[in-house]
Design an enzyme around this catalytic site. Structure first.
Site, PDB file in Angstrom:
ATOM      1  N   PRO A 289       2.014  28.436 141.037  1.00  0.00           N
ATOM      2  CA  PRO A 289       2.846  28.775 142.203  1.00  0.00           C
ATOM      3  C   PRO A 289       4.286  29.056 141.785  1.00  0.00           C
ATOM      4  O   PRO A 289       4.920  28.220 141.156  1.00  0.00           O
ATOM      5  CB  PRO A 289       2.780  27.512 143.076  1.00  0.00           C
ATOM      6  N   GLU A 290       4.751  30.252 142.090  1.00  0.00           N
ATOM      7  CA  GLU A 290       6.123  30.625 141.770  1.00  0.00           C
ATOM      8  C   GLU A 290       6.862  30.837 143.082  1.00  0.00           C
ATOM      9  O   GLU A 290       6.315  30.523 144.134  1.00  0.00           O
ATOM     10  CB  GLU A 290       6.080  31.870 140.871  1.00  0.00           C
TER      11      GLU A 290
END
Ligand SMILES: [Zn+2]
Length: 291
Positions: free
Chosen positions: A2-3
């Site tokens: 997850p960015e």
């Protein structure tokens, strides 16, 4: 992993499931490197509190509680944050999935990787955190307490300007791709979006940061903001583990030009996309479009 876009999409969609609700009880797994705050202290500190707001800094989600304390979540490589009503095969291991009937696969059941379960005073759904590899981090900070993990973050990648990139590039002897992934320069930036933004700007990831011109930095900053904004619009990129809080996939994985496209023809020139390892991260680029 997850960015920024995946964390922002999660923030927007999990916010109504947290804000204004009073926490009755919290269940955790045993102490492990996932818990910066020991799990028994975390359970005590969260119980009875009401969530006032949900903020994001880089890849961190920060729940501000009614006593001014903060609950901070970083999802690392494989962390998933979702409602108990979420349905997705990404929320189960493949062995668990194969043992269940199709109907049973429709409902999430907490497994050994479910490290946090937040139950509320009202009858609404629980909020869960699942993390198979446990590279995520959970911590609780008292009112006013600071933490180096948050203090050292640079400007949020959604707000980056060319002047910041240019100045940072003069100071560091490193490849531009590594500079973009440095969270003290650009908070929230991650591998997929660095590869995509460099492709769309025509800059090769291995080029020394100090050799990227001011004009290229301006274009790169603008492209980063566009790529991240577009990914947020599509719900983020679901390449491996990421699901939105209701269990649905994001859509950005269908729009990427180079990331995880090794051996495929470049969508702009037809040259074969290459993959190299740079700063220990898989890095994808077009040898013809990027100089
Ligand atoms: Zn190309």
């Amino acid at each position: 992993m997850p960015e920024l876009p995946e964390v922002e999409v999660t923030r927007r969609r999990i916010e109504p499931l947290l804000v204004g609700r009073r926490i009755r009880k919290v269940h955790t797994t045993e102490p492990s490197y996932l818990f910066i705050t020991p799990p028994n202290q975390l359970r005590r500190s969260l119980s009875g509190r009401t969530v006032g707001a949900l903020a994001r800094r880089g890849k961190y989600l920060i729940a501000v509680l009614d006593d001014g304390s903060r609950f901070v979540v970083h999802r690392g490589m494989t962390g998933q944050l979702f409602s108990e009503s979420a349905v997705s095969p990404r929320l189960m291991s493949s062995t668990a999935r194969s043992a269940l009937s199709p109907e049973a696969q429709q409902r999430f059941r907490p497994d050994a990787h479910t490290h946090l379960r937040i139950c509320f005073e009202d009858a609404g759904p629980e909020v869960l955190l699942r993390d198979v590899r446990k590279f995520g981090k959970l911590m609780w900070l008292r009112a006013g307490e600071e933490h180096p993990r948050l203090d050292r973050l640079g400007i949020d990648a959604l707000e980056i300007g060319g002047e910041v990139l240019f100045a940072a590039g003069r100071k560091r002897k490193t490849a531009i791709k590594n500079l973009l992934l440095d969270q003290s320069v650009l908070a929230g930036m991650g591998n997929i979006y660095a590869d995509e933004a460099l492709f769309l700007t025509g800059v090769r990831p291995t080029r020394a940061a100090g050799r990227v011109t001011r004009r290229e930095c301006d274009r790169l900053a603008q492209t980063i903001r566009q790529v991240l904004g577009r990914s947020i619009e599509t719900g983020g990129a679901s390449i491996r583990d990421y699901v939105t809080p209701d269990g649905s996939d994001g859509g950005y994985q269908f729009e990427r030009w180079v990331y995880a496209r090794k051996g495929e023809p470049c969508g702009q020139c037809g040259e074969t996309i290459r993959r190299i390892v740079l700063g220990q991260r898989g890095t994808h680029y077009c040898p013809s479009c990027q100089k």
